[in-house]
Design a protein around this motif. Structure first.
Motif, short mmCIF file in Angstrom:
data_model
loop_
_atom_site.label_atom_id
_atom_site.label_comp_id
_atom_site.label_asym_id
_atom_site.label_seq_id
_atom_site.Cartn_x
_atom_site.Cartn_y
_atom_site.Cartn_z
N THR A 35 0.74 -1.31 0.14
CA THR A 35 -0.09 0.06 0.06
C THR A 35 1.17 1.16 0.01
O THR A 35 0.69 2.12 -0.87
CB THR A 35 -0.82 0.07 1.25
N LEU A 36 1.95 1.20 0.98
CA LEU A 36 2.65 2.32 0.95
C LEU A 36 3.40 2.80 -0.52
O LEU A 36 3.54 3.77 -0.60
CB LEU A 36 3.75 2.07 2.02
N ASP A 37 3.86 1.62 -1.03
CA ASP A 37 4.70 1.65 -2.21
C ASP A 37 3.66 2.35 -3.39
O ASP A 37 4.04 3.12 -4.15
CB ASP A 37 5.13 0.43 -2.74
N THR A 38 2.41 2.06 -3.56
CA THR A 38 1.61 2.40 -4.24
C THR A 38 1.10 3.77 -4.44
O THR A 38 1.17 4.65 -5.21
CB THR A 38 0.43 1.62 -4.45
N VAL A 39 0.98 4.12 -2.87
CA VAL A 39 0.50 5.62 -2.79
C VAL A 39 1.74 6.56 -2.88
O VAL A 39 1.42 7.73 -3.51
CB VAL A 39 0.05 5.56 -0.88
N ILE A 40 2.80 5.93 -2.51
CA ILE A 40 4.17 7.09 -2.57
C ILE A 40 4.14 7.14 -4.08
O ILE A 40 4.66 8.43 -4.65
CB ILE A 40 5.44 6.25 -2.13
N ALA A 41 3.92 6.38 -5.12
CA ALA A 41 4.21 6.50 -6.53
C ALA A 41 3.29 7.33 -7.09
O ALA A 41 3.37 7.90 -7.80
CB ALA A 41 3.90 5.00 -7.00
N LEU A 42 1.92 7.65 -6.39
CA LEU A 42 1.01 8.47 -6.54
C LEU A 42 1.22 9.84 -6.25
O LEU A 42 0.74 10.80 -6.81
CB LEU A 42 -0.66 7.86 -5.91
N ASP A 43 2.27 9.99 -5.35
CA ASP A 43 3.09 11.36 -5.13
C ASP A 43 2.04 12.43 -4.68
O ASP A 43 1.93 13.46 -5.11
CB ASP A 43 3.69 12.09 -6.49
N PRO A 44 1.14 12.19 -3.57
CA PRO A 44 0.41 13.13 -3.14
C PRO A 44 1.09 14.20 -2.33
O PRO A 44 2.19 13.61 -1.57
CB PRO A 44 -0.68 12.36 -2.19
N GLU B 104 2.98 -6.56 14.95
CA GLU B 104 2.71 -6.22 13.37
C GLU B 104 2.49 -4.87 13.11
O GLU B 104 3.13 -4.20 12.07
CB GLU B 104 1.72 -7.24 12.87
N VAL B 105 1.79 -4.01 13.83
CA VAL B 105 1.41 -2.82 13.51
C VAL B 105 2.64 -1.94 13.66
O VAL B 105 2.89 -0.91 12.94
CB VAL B 105 0.29 -2.31 14.41
N GLY B 106 3.41 -2.31 14.70
CA GLY B 106 4.78 -1.55 14.88
C GLY B 106 5.48 -1.39 13.72
O GLY B 106 6.39 -0.57 13.13
N LYS B 107 5.84 -2.75 12.94
CA LYS B 107 6.29 -3.02 11.74
C LYS B 107 5.88 -1.92 10.68
O LYS B 107 6.62 -1.51 9.76
CB LYS B 107 6.14 -4.45 11.11
N MET B 108 4.48 -1.99 10.61
CA MET B 108 3.92 -1.19 9.64
C MET B 108 4.38 0.30 9.75
O MET B 108 4.65 1.18 8.62
CB MET B 108 2.42 -1.16 9.64
N LEU B 109 4.19 0.74 10.93
CA LEU B 109 4.53 2.45 11.16
C LEU B 109 6.37 2.63 10.98
O LEU B 109 6.72 3.52 10.52
CB LEU B 109 4.29 2.55 12.51
N ASP B 110 7.12 1.31 11.13
CA ASP B 110 8.47 1.59 11.07
C ASP B 110 8.64 1.62 9.16
O ASP B 110 9.49 2.49 8.86
CB ASP B 110 9.12 0.21 11.40
N LEU B 111 8.08 0.78 8.56
CA LEU B 111 8.05 0.83 7.18
C LEU B 111 7.75 2.12 6.57
O LEU B 111 8.12 2.88 5.58
CB LEU B 111 6.98 -0.18 6.64
N ALA B 112 6.61 2.43 7.24
CA ALA B 112 6.03 4.02 6.85
C ALA B 112 6.87 5.36 7.01
O ALA B 112 7.25 5.96 6.02
CB ALA B 112 4.84 4.42 7.61
N GLN B 113 7.60 5.37 8.38
CA GLN B 113 8.75 6.35 8.55
C GLN B 113 9.98 6.01 7.64
O GLN B 113 10.22 7.13 6.95
CB GLN B 113 9.25 5.97 10.01
N ASP B 114 10.34 5.08 7.19
CA ASP B 114 11.34 4.83 6.26
C ASP B 114 11.26 5.06 4.89
O ASP B 114 11.99 6.02 4.23
CB ASP B 114 11.87 3.31 6.27
N ARG B 115 10.04 4.65 4.57
CA ARG B 115 9.58 4.91 3.06
C ARG B 115 9.23 6.39 2.76
O ARG B 115 9.68 6.91 1.88
CB ARG B 115 8.40 4.18 2.56
N LEU B 116 8.54 6.76 3.73
CA LEU B 116 8.35 8.42 3.74
C LEU B 116 9.31 9.37 3.70
O LEU B 116 9.51 10.12 2.73
CB LEU B 116 7.16 8.81 4.33
N ARG B 117 10.05 9.32 4.70
CA ARG B 117 11.50 10.09 4.82
C ARG B 117 12.38 10.00 3.43
O ARG B 117 12.67 11.06 3.06
CB ARG B 117 12.22 9.70 6.17
N SER B 118 12.55 8.63 3.03
CA SER B 118 13.52 8.63 1.86
C SER B 118 12.75 9.02 0.62
O SER B 118 13.35 9.39 -0.29
CB SER B 118 13.73 7.10 1.97
N GLY B 119 11.42 9.23 0.75
CA GLY B 119 10.64 9.75 -0.55
C GLY B 119 10.55 11.08 -0.44
O GLY B 119 9.83 11.70 -1.31
#
Length: 321
Positions: free
Chosen positions: A172-181, A209-224
């Protein structure tokens, strides 16, 4: 506040009604909301108050038809004499309510920020939570927004939804990041008492599992290229985590900052609205509330409008200090 939705999502505990059940209330609701707009605008003008930002929430405001949206936005601008460029956000959270006609109406009336909220880009999870649309519908809705132009986009995601996983959330993160809002808000599932998830005891991802999701969000969004600019917590959140708003530089939402900092007054209109008045000198604030449900709001409109006298009383007392 526009407390109507096409259907009720399983995680939702907001005061809203499905338009299939409450369609007959919508015209009267819109008419009386314009009455409250006029009265509140009169009070604001008498006090010299100036709007910094406007936010249409709900429910789903774009459940209304284009002429109804036009009427409310027109009344708003006349009532408050909004300056050009005043930030104006509309929640269009459900893609099944977004049409090109409505988008042109919003833009023509000064709306410059819109929320197109997938919550997840997994069709399986969307079906489980009762969203009644697909991930492809989200992409199509965003294409319509970009074609009309002139509006920054926010997209909401929820970590911890039933049937989701860290791997699914990553997709989901990767798809939304590609949409570039311009904005991405990452919520943690809040297990509210009135939601179907809580009432039916739906299986949800573990706290880890939720903690992993939020860690992923932080990593992906900061780098994006997104940066966090506001954070808040609610009761009963999975894992005791939080909600975080992320923005591209220069696209931070003023309303979100104002409501979190509690440094300026927020005047609410419509069913379930919570007005919060802040002392200019600091150290004092009061709240008063409108009736929660559309039918109650309609029957109680006279009191709701007269209660706005409390704004004058508040600022009159403050001016004497």
């Amino acid at each position: 506040s526009i407390p109507f939705c096409p259907s009720r999502c399983d995680y939702c505990s907001f005061v809203s009604q499905t338009v299939t059940r409450a369609a007959k209330l919508v015209p009267a609701y819109v008419e009386l909301l314009t009455q409250e707009l006029r009265e509140t605008g009169r009070i604001a003008a008498s006090l010299g108050l100036r709007l910094e930002t406007v936010y249409f929430g709900g429910g789903t405001p774009t459940t209304l038809e284009a002429p109804q949206l036009a009427e409310l936005l027109d009344r708003l601008r006349r009532a408050f004499q909004l300056a050009p460029g005043t930030e104006c956000t509309v929640e269009a959270g459900r893609p099944d309510t977004i049409t090109v006609d409505k988008l042109h109406t919003l833009r023509a009336h000064g709306v410059d920020r819109i929320s197109v909220n997938p919550q997840t880009m997994s069709d399986k999870v969307l079906n489980v939570i009762g969203r009644r649309h697909t991930a492809a519908d989200i992409v199509e809705a965003l294409e319509k927004v970009r074609k009309v132009g002139g509006m920054a986009v926010n997209m909401d995601l929820i970590a911890g939804l039933p049937a989701d996983s860290a791997g699914g959330f990553e997709k989901t993160l990767d798809t939304v990041i590609a949409l570039d809002p311009e904005n991405i808000t990452v919520h943690t599932l809040s297990l509210k008492k009135g939601s179907r998830i809580t009432l039916e005891g739906s299986a949800i991802p573990s706290d880890a599992e939720v903690g992993k999701m939020l860690d992923l969000a932080q990593d992906r969004l900061r780098s994006g290229g997104w940066a966090p600019y506001y954070l808040y917590r609610q009761k009963f959140m999975s894992g005791g985590f939080e909600n975080v708003g992320w923005a591209k530089p220069g696209s931070e939402n003023i309303y979100n900052v104002c409501i979190m900092e509690e440094l300026c007054s927020i005047i609410a209109l419509g069913g379930g609205g919570s007005t919060k008045l802040i002392s200019p000198a600091g150290g004092r604030n009061i709240r008063f509330f409108a009736p929660k449900y559309p039918a109650e709001y309609i029957s109680g409109i006279q009191k709701t409008c007269s209660d706005k006298q409390g704004i004058i009383d508040f600022y009159s007392k403050e001016s004497k200090k």
